[in-house]
Design an enzyme around this catalytic site. Structure first.
Site, PDB file in Angstrom:
ATOM      1  N   ASP A   1      43.342  43.109  25.003  1.00  0.00           N
ATOM      2  CA  ASP A   1      44.509  43.556  25.791  1.00  0.00           C
ATOM      3  C   ASP A   1      45.635  44.087  24.902  1.00  0.00           C
ATOM      4  O   ASP A   1      46.733  43.521  24.850  1.00  0.00           O
ATOM      5  CB  ASP A   1      45.068  42.412  26.662  1.00  0.00           C
ATOM      6  CG  ASP A   1      44.071  41.887  27.665  1.00  0.00           C
ATOM      7  OD1 ASP A   1      43.244  42.672  28.136  1.00  0.00           O
ATOM      8  OD2 ASP A   1      44.127  40.684  27.984  1.00  0.00           O
TER       9      ASP A   1
ATOM     10  N   GLU B   1      42.391  46.111  37.980  1.00  0.00           N
ATOM     11  CA  GLU B   1      43.474  45.366  37.341  1.00  0.00           C
ATOM     12  C   GLU B   1      44.082  46.184  36.204  1.00  0.00           C
ATOM     13  O   GLU B   1      43.637  47.283  35.882  1.00  0.00           O
ATOM     14  CB  GLU B   1      42.962  44.028  36.804  1.00  0.00           C
ATOM     15  CG  GLU B   1      41.848  44.141  35.784  1.00  0.00           C
ATOM     16  CD  GLU B   1      41.229  42.796  35.420  1.00  0.00           C
ATOM     17  OE1 GLU B   1      41.703  41.759  35.936  1.00  0.00           O
ATOM     18  OE2 GLU B   1      40.280  42.781  34.627  1.00  0.00           O
TER      19      GLU B   1
END
Length: 319
Positions: free
Chosen positions: A33, A198
């Site tokens: 991420d 997402e």
């Protein structure tokens, strides 16, 4: 493995694109991420990531060599929720001379979640102040999951996009970089299956706002491989407004399952996602993300940093 090709759409008729290999990376390239920014004062690059209570590294260029700095919040978050010492999915932005890192507080698969924020004037180690929750929170009464926040500063108008599964992607106006201003609204939804959408990232280029997001199965590939094509990939929709009306290259609304693939598994790249977009002073717009390098391993802990220059000449992001 297979080698998919980005199919031509009605707006890209007769043209098909293969995917370029990820750009070079040296030093600390193992992470999950990513969020990327360049410090205005000296041009140093900083990359933030999940783990170690928001880990971050620095380099002289996007290629590295990346050097570890430490944790943004070594004591965890002041938000009173499970997961407040295990922070996720950072997003770093500069607003009015201050650097803000947005982070998620939750536990895997839970809807008891919140988006928090910390700030620093320099991004140096031990200069971060935790401000706790932005006011964007969720529980089982909400249509969304309040994680994966991304702030867009659109000429002084601040918008937070966020979401993961459930009702997928939402957005809320912010009254300041630290506080939500008004109610949220849906900007993307896939009605099929588990609603596996997402990690929104909103980026303006030319006359359009491009909503990048991750779709598919993100994690745990070493334990259970998803069916071919169901692994993580990066998609996009666009709109002339930052607050909605996003459609894909075929004109399908992003709120009705639309989404044009920007990057998916190819060659030794598997399951790219967790993306953002960075405007490099030399390279221009850059898509960055994490991915599994199949020559290394499929575990979440083995994911690495990837990036590609974006070509917007067709009106749609191509890497």
């Amino acid at each position: 493995m297979y080698l998919p090709i980005l199919a031509a759409t009605s707006l890209l008729a007769g043209v098909a694109y293969g995917y370029a290999s990820p750009g070079a990376c040296s030093g600390v390239c193992n992470m999950h991420d990513p969020s990327l920014i360049r410090r205005e004062s000296d041009g140093t690059y900083f990359r933030f990531s999940t783990g170690n209570r928001i880990s971050y590294v620095s380099a002289s260029s996007i290629e590295g060599p990346w050097t570890a700095i430490g944790s943004v919040l070594p004591d965890g978050s002041s938000i009173d929720l499970a997961g407040n010492t295990d922070l996720w999915a950072p997003d770093v932005q500069l607003v009015d001379g201050v650097y803000y890192v947005y982070y998620s507080v939750s536990t895997f698969g839970s809807q008891n979640s919140a988006i928090g924020v910390a700030s620093s004037a320099t991004m140096n180690l031990n200069t971060w102040t935790d401000h706790g929750s932005t006011g964007i929170r969720s529980d089982s009464s909400k249509a969304y999951n309040a994680i994966d926040g991304n702030l867009l500063n659109d000429g002084g108008s601040l918008l937070m996009s966020f979401g993961s599964f459930w009702g997928d992607l939402y957005q809320a106006p912010m009254s300041s970089p630290r506080a939500v201003g008004s109610s949220s609204y849906n900007i993307a939804y896939d009605p099929a299956g588990a609603h596996a959408v997402e990690g929104p990232y909103l980026y303006k280029y030319g006359n359009y706002y491009y909503l990048f997001y991750s779709a598919g199965t993100c994690c745990g590939y070493d334990a259970s491989m998803p069916a071919a094509g169901e692994e993580y990939k990066i998609k996009a929709c666009r709109s002339s407004s930052a607050t909605g009306g996003f459609v894909d290259a075929s004109g399908v609304a992003c709120t009705a399952g639309g989404g044009t693939i920007v990057l998916e598994s190819h060659d030794n790249v598997y399951g790219p996602g967790g993306q953002g977009v960075f405007t490099d002073p030399t390279l221009g717009p850059v898509l960055y993300y994490h991915y599994v390098d199949t020559t290394i391993g499929y575990a979440d802990s083995q994911k690495v940093f990837g990036w590609n220059v974006i070509d917007f000449s067709s009106g749609w992001p191509v890497v």
